[in-house]
Design an enzyme around this catalytic site. Structure first.
Site, PDB file in Angstrom:
ATOM      1  N   GLY A 115      -6.298  -1.834   7.682  1.00 25.94           N
ATOM      2  CA  GLY A 115      -7.258  -0.849   8.174  1.00 25.94           C
ATOM      3  C   GLY A 115      -6.817   0.564   7.835  1.00 25.94           C
ATOM      4  N   THR A 118      -6.409  -4.507   2.144  1.00 24.74           N
ATOM      5  CA  THR A 118      -5.004  -4.911   2.204  1.00 24.74           C
ATOM      6  C   THR A 118      -4.893  -6.400   2.489  1.00 24.74           C
ATOM      7  OG1 THR A 118      -4.376  -2.741   2.992  1.00 24.74           O
ATOM      8  CG2 THR A 118      -2.943  -4.550   3.658  1.00 24.74           C
ATOM      9  N   VAL A 164       1.196   7.501   1.652  1.00 23.09           N
ATOM     10  CA  VAL A 164       1.619   6.164   2.067  1.00 23.09           C
ATOM     11  C   VAL A 164       1.002   5.897   3.442  1.00 23.09           C
ATOM     12  CG1 VAL A 164       3.581   4.689   2.668  1.00 23.09           C
ATOM     13  CG2 VAL A 164       3.784   6.328   0.779  1.00 23.09           C
ATOM     14  N   GLY A 165       0.422   4.717   3.598  1.00 23.04           N
ATOM     15  CA  GLY A 165      -0.201   4.350   4.871  1.00 23.04           C
ATOM     16  C   GLY A 165       0.741   3.540   5.746  1.00 23.04           C
ATOM     17  N   GLY A 178      -4.704   3.398   7.715  1.00 20.43           N
ATOM     18  CA  GLY A 178      -3.273   3.504   7.939  1.00 20.43           C
ATOM     19  C   GLY A 178      -2.844   4.664   8.804  1.00 20.43           C
TER      20      GLY A 178
HETATM   21  N1  ASP Z   1      -3.790  -0.079   5.813  1.00 20.04           N
HETATM   22  C1  ASP Z   1      -3.950   0.271   4.425  1.00 20.04           C
HETATM   23  C2  ASP Z   1      -3.544   1.700   4.234  1.00 20.04           C
HETATM   24  O1  ASP Z   1      -3.888   2.528   5.052  1.00 20.04           O
HETATM   25  C3  ASP Z   1      -5.328   0.082   3.911  1.00 20.04           C
HETATM   26  C4  ASP Z   1      -6.050  -1.141   4.365  1.00 20.04           C
HETATM   27  O2  ASP Z   1      -5.522  -1.953   5.081  1.00 20.04           O
HETATM   28  O3  ASP Z   1      -7.192  -1.313   4.001  1.00 20.04           O
HETATM   29  O4  ASP Z   1      -2.933   1.998   3.235  1.00 20.04           O
END
Ligand code: ASP
Length: 297
Positions: A219, A167, A196-197, A221
């Protein structure tokens, strides 16, 4: 308000499963540097923090090595569904989108919602209809697959994986003392269709408030949202912690309270910078005023 504050921009390219030796991380650092430079250019010309975070995130969405816009992971059906959030610390206005497809720059759809919709959060078909009504450009799937597949290659479905993605996000402070935050993602690799995260959720994927500061997270989610990590960082700043200590404290809670993995960047309203992560790496870059861009991971 007078333009008398030294501007600051901080960006991240995701607290994913980076191998610290890999060439992809070197490219990610280059792209984060370019993103911070794009934000700095707007800020030193007197632009707003909101414009700067959108511009910085657009640069990273166009990078095939970062996992937002171009280069996003496929879900379990081989589709790319993206989420984004943008927040204005001056007004607390926000725009968010989830499960949008075939858009090169989801962050600009989030911005269009902030600027032009009576609503704050649109998803899937409804969000796409709004994008079309605003005349936002679309792209094809081969563009979003980025470096993973040459033009015209048929789709291969990603293996479901518990790993997080990469992300992207940005926080900025402008010369008028306003802060903003923006976050954009393709989500986790092989995620369920419709999953959805944290990224588009206010307070989790990002937060901005002129009374405290701004933060953008990355990270896993499902755990980041449980600790509402970006709002938590701003609350720690309100308690008197520096941006750096606030990020460290929030990541410690992520680890200890919900066994989560990820990272967060932040800025406080005095221009203090913070970043922390509990993954092998999280590429980041920042610039203060007209000074050079510093990058690290
Ligand atoms: N936080 C994002 C999600 O969970 C993924 C990521 O940050 O790598 O969709």
């Amino acid at each position: 308000m007078e333009a008398n504050t030294q501007s600051v921009i901080v960006v991240h390219g995701g607290a994913g499963s980076w191998d610290t030796d890999e060439e992809r991380l070197v490219q990610a650092l280059r792209d984060c540097t370019a993103a911070a430079a794009a934000g700095r250019q707007l800020l030193v010309a007197g632009g707003s923090a909101l414009d700067a975070v959108e511009a910085a995130v657009r640069v990273m969405e166009e990078s095939p090595v970062l996992q937002a816009g171009r280069g996003s992971h496929q879900n379990c059906e081989g589709r790319i569904q993206m989420d984004a959030l943008i927040c204005d610390g001056a007004t607390l206005d926000l725009g968010a989108v989830a499960a949008v497809e075939l858009l090169p720059n989801p962050i600009s759809l989030a911005r269009a919602i902030l600027d032009h919709s009576p609503h704050t959060f649109l998803v899937a078909d409804g969000a796409m209809a709004f994008a079309d009504a605003r005349g936002l450009p679309r792209c094809d799937l081969s563009y979003l697959l980025g470096a993973e597949a040459p033009d015209g290659e048929t789709l291969t479905v990603a293996e479901p994986s518990p790993g997080v993605g990469d992300t992207v996000g940005a926080v900025a402070l402008d010369g008028r003392g306003n802060v903003a935050a923006a976050t954009s993602t393709g989500g986790t690799k092989g995620k369920a269709h419709g999953r959805v995260g944290d990224s588009p959720l206010i307070g989790s994927g990002g937060y901005a408030d002129n009374w405290t500061g701004a933060a953008s997270a990355t990270g896993h989610g499902e755990t980041l949202m449980k600790v509402v990590i970006s709002k938590r960082v701003c609350d720690f700043i309100a308690d008197g912690l520096s941006a750096m200590k606030a990020c460290e404290a929030a990541v410690a809670i992520l680890s200890e309270r919900v066994n989560g993995v990820g990272g967060v960047i932040a800025i406080d309203i005095r221009g203090g910078i913070g970043f922390a992560f509990n993954t092998p790496a999280m590429p980041y870059a920042f610039a203060v005023g007209t000074g050079p861009v510093h990058a690290g991971s």
